[in-house]
Design a protein around this motif. Structure first.
Motif, short mmCIF file in Angstrom:
data_model
loop_
_atom_site.label_atom_id
_atom_site.label_comp_id
_atom_site.label_asym_id
_atom_site.label_seq_id
_atom_site.Cartn_x
_atom_site.Cartn_y
_atom_site.Cartn_z
N ARG A 110 92.06 6.04 26.00
CA ARG A 110 90.81 5.02 26.26
C ARG A 110 90.09 5.51 27.35
NH1 ARG A 110 94.80 -0.23 26.36
NH2 ARG A 110 94.16 -0.55 23.40
N ALA A 111 91.00 6.60 28.31
CA ALA A 111 90.32 7.13 29.54
C ALA A 111 89.37 8.18 28.54
CB ALA A 111 91.95 7.68 30.13
N PHE A 112 89.71 8.69 27.60
CA PHE A 112 88.71 9.53 27.05
C PHE A 112 87.50 9.53 26.54
CE2 PHE A 112 92.11 12.61 27.55
CZ PHE A 112 91.78 14.08 28.97
N ALA A 113 87.62 7.96 26.55
CA ALA A 113 86.68 7.35 25.66
C ALA A 113 85.51 7.05 27.08
CB ALA A 113 86.73 5.99 25.05
N ARG A 114 85.53 6.62 27.62
CA ARG A 114 85.72 6.09 28.91
C ARG A 114 84.98 6.96 29.72
NH1 ARG A 114 90.76 2.85 30.74
NH2 ARG A 114 90.92 1.53 29.95
N MET A 115 85.57 8.46 29.97
CA MET A 115 84.92 9.49 30.38
C MET A 115 83.42 9.99 29.24
SD MET A 115 86.75 12.46 31.75
CE MET A 115 86.44 14.22 32.94
N ALA A 116 83.66 9.39 28.12
CA ALA A 116 81.96 10.30 27.51
C ALA A 116 81.14 9.05 27.64
CB ALA A 116 82.80 10.22 25.88
N SER A 117 81.75 7.22 27.67
CA SER A 117 80.81 6.50 27.96
C SER A 117 80.07 7.03 28.37
CB SER A 117 81.59 5.46 27.78
OG SER A 117 79.92 4.27 28.17
N ALA A 118 81.03 7.44 30.62
CA ALA A 118 80.41 7.56 31.70
C ALA A 118 79.35 9.09 31.76
CB ALA A 118 81.36 7.63 32.78
N GLU A 119 79.44 10.06 30.66
CA GLU A 119 79.01 10.56 30.60
C GLU A 119 77.77 11.45 30.04
OE1 GLU A 119 81.34 13.90 30.70
OE2 GLU A 119 82.29 13.94 28.57
N LEU A 120 77.39 10.21 29.03
CA LEU A 120 76.74 10.78 28.00
C LEU A 120 75.45 10.20 27.83
CD1 LEU A 120 76.47 10.94 25.25
CD2 LEU A 120 76.53 8.40 24.86
N ASP A 121 74.74 9.47 29.22
CA ASP A 121 73.52 9.73 29.25
C ASP A 121 72.83 11.49 30.54
OD1 ASP A 121 72.87 7.11 28.68
OD2 ASP A 121 73.06 6.33 30.55
N ALA A 122 74.23 11.29 31.11
CA ALA A 122 73.93 12.61 32.51
C ALA A 122 73.92 13.60 31.41
CB ALA A 122 75.18 12.36 33.02
N LEU A 123 74.43 13.46 30.26
CA LEU A 123 74.54 14.96 28.60
C LEU A 123 72.72 15.27 28.66
CD1 LEU A 123 77.96 14.84 28.15
CD2 LEU A 123 76.91 17.22 29.07
N LEU A 124 72.55 13.66 27.90
CA LEU A 124 71.39 14.20 27.17
C LEU A 124 70.39 14.07 28.30
CD1 LEU A 124 71.86 10.07 25.27
CD2 LEU A 124 71.51 12.39 24.61
N ASP A 125 70.55 14.03 29.61
CA ASP A 125 69.31 14.19 30.99
C ASP A 125 69.89 16.31 30.68
OD1 ASP A 125 68.36 11.86 31.10
OD2 ASP A 125 69.72 11.54 33.29
N LEU A 126 70.29 16.48 30.41
CA LEU A 126 70.89 17.91 30.82
C LEU A 126 70.26 18.18 29.68
CD1 LEU A 126 72.16 20.62 32.00
CD2 LEU A 126 74.23 19.74 30.76
N VAL A 127 70.44 17.88 28.38
CA VAL A 127 70.50 18.84 27.40
C VAL A 127 68.25 18.89 27.26
CG1 VAL A 127 71.70 18.41 26.54
CG2 VAL A 127 70.29 16.78 25.39
N GLU A 128 67.96 17.19 27.55
CA GLU A 128 66.48 17.11 27.36
C GLU A 128 65.68 18.40 28.35
OE1 GLU A 128 62.55 14.36 29.02
OE2 GLU A 128 65.19 13.09 28.54
N ALA A 129 66.38 19.26 29.48
CA ALA A 129 66.85 19.45 30.34
C ALA A 129 66.21 21.19 29.68
CB ALA A 129 66.64 19.77 31.53
N ARG A 130 66.85 21.47 28.85
CA ARG A 130 67.88 23.07 28.27
C ARG A 130 68.06 22.09 27.38
NH1 ARG A 130 71.90 25.12 27.69
NH2 ARG A 130 72.20 27.44 28.10
N PRO A 131 67.48 22.26 25.40
CA PRO A 131 68.09 21.43 25.09
C PRO A 131 69.05 23.54 24.24
CG PRO A 131 65.63 22.61 24.45
CD PRO A 131 66.05 22.31 26.09
N PRO A 132 70.24 22.87 23.67
CA PRO A 132 70.91 23.91 22.74
C PRO A 132 70.85 23.81 21.65
CG PRO A 132 72.40 21.71 23.76
CD PRO A 132 70.93 21.11 23.65
N ASP A 133 72.06 25.02 21.03
CA ASP A 133 71.23 24.99 19.41
C ASP A 133 72.81 24.45 18.47
OD1 ASP A 133 68.31 26.44 18.99
OD2 ASP A 133 69.64 27.92 20.69
#
Length: 384
Positions: A87-110
């Motif tokens: 449950r903790a790691f699920a909450r953490m993933a949910s909380a960081e997902l939008d920030a990660l989406l912003d990150l990959v928009e600026a720097r898309p990975p392969d």
């Protein structure tokens, strides 16, 4: 190519990721590690390019109510720990997902690589349609028990992304030596575990063995203090009476608590990757990075595990014959625990079979593919 590594949990996950990150860089690719703010200083210390995507530590997402009446996020019971971590790691993933989406928009990975509990890695890779690699950074992670709990916790995010379940990785990397992989473990790309920890200038005693006496290295513990200061002094006394040289790896605060009344015992920062090969025995609580470092050095271990995950590590090594396990809850008082630990140390030091089995395990680890070899597999996976 650009690789994004998503780390979660403690500094052990950063140290476990570092050899693969370095291999990616050495192969001429870009690597970026994303994690929460508490992990940044550890990434900086081992020179992995890193960016913080959220301020909260993993403990912020651990709720006592997840395990019924458990008073602490680290219970000894298997089911409760699976619930808490899932449950903790699920909450953490949910909380960081939008920030990660912003990150990959600026720097898309392969390609996206996630640590074993980095559930956001699979979600992110699925959203941006790049390969997803899951990396088990160390030994005996009970993913089969935790994944279904995390999946349920992430149900709203899965539905938002149009996913019915957690994405399967395109590649699963496992650093567990084959002899210690649990029954039923998924197929994996094996990889050699290479110690990586912060360094300072070395002193000769760190890389040379003492003459005529065994060397015992004790770790005081970072998240879990293995023994109170007085009990640690008693254990040191028991060991030095046998003629052993004793070293104690301890963070500054624990070193101060132990004080300067331990004779010639060295206490404080100790580079485990350098010192471990000079030891005859390591005493610790089965912290993942510590246990793996000792395994690669071929040194027998006395383990005092505080929770289910560390007990799984301890049991695997004990069953293999490379360690002994002492469980605190079975020993009663701290004094009883110290006596049990001292007796275990004497047994290991006087029985060559422990060192022989530890060396056999280290030799097995050297046969596994290096991170550099695994990077070639990642290149193929990420190729357009």
């Amino acid at each position: 190519m650009r690789f994004l590594y998503i780390a979660t949990g403690s500094q052990a996950t950063v140290y476990g990721a570092a050899p693969l990150a370095a291999a990616v860089q050495n192969a001429g690719h870009e690597i970026l590690m994303a994690g929460n703010e508490p992990l940044m200083r550890f990434a900086e210390a081992i020179e992995v390019p890193a960016v913080s995507v959220m301020p909260e530590p993993i403990r912020h997402f651990m709720k006592n109510g997840d395990s019924g009446n458990a008073p602490s996020p680290f219970r000894d019971l298997r089911e409760e720990e699976s619930l808490i971590f899932g449950r903790a790691f699920a909450r953490m993933a949910s909380a960081e997902l939008d920030a990660l989406l912003d990150l990959v928009e600026a720097r898309p990975p392969d390609l996206v690589v996630g640590g074993s509990m980095s559930y956001a890695a699979g979600l992110l890779a699925s959203r941006i349609k790049v390969p997803y690699v899951r990396h088990a950074e160390y030994l005996q992670i009970p993913m089969a028990e935790i994944d279904p709990i995390a999946e349920e916790g992430l149900r709203p995010d899965l539905e938002r992304l149009g996913l019915a379940a957690l994405p399967d990785p395109d590649l699963f990397i496992d650093v567990s030596p084959p002899s210690l992989r649990p029954a039923g473990a998924p197929d994996a790309q094996p990889m050699r575990w290479i110690p990586r920890n912060p360094q300072r200038r070395l002193q000769p005693w760190m890389y040379t063995r003492p003459e005529g006496r065994p060397r015992v290295l004790i770790t005081s513990g970072t998240h879990f203090r293995m023994l109170p200061a007085d009990s640690m002094r008693h254990l040191v006394d028991r060991l030095t009476r046998t003629g052993a040289e004793v070293l104690i790896a301890a963070p500054d605060r624990a070193a101060e608590e132990l004080g300067g009344d331990l004779g010639d015992v060295r206490v404080g920062w100790i580079p485990l990757d350098v010192v471990a090969p000079t030891c005859d025995l390591m005493v610790h609580h089965a912290g993942a990075a510590t246990a793996m470092t000792v395994m690669t050095a071929g040194v027998p271990q006395l383990i005092v595990p505080p929770n289910f995950h560390t007990k799984a590590i301890a049991q695997a090594l004990t069953d293999f014959g490379a360690a002994l396990t002492v469980t605190p809850e079975r020993e009663g008082t701290d004094q009883d625990l110290v006596e049990a630990m001292a007796a275990g140390c004497r047994e290991i030091l006087s029985t060559p079979a422990y060192a022989q089995r530890a060396q056999a395990l280290a030799e097995e680890i050297t046969t596994l593919p290096t991170p550099a070899e695994v990077v070639r597999t990642l290149e193929t996976l990420a190729a357009p």
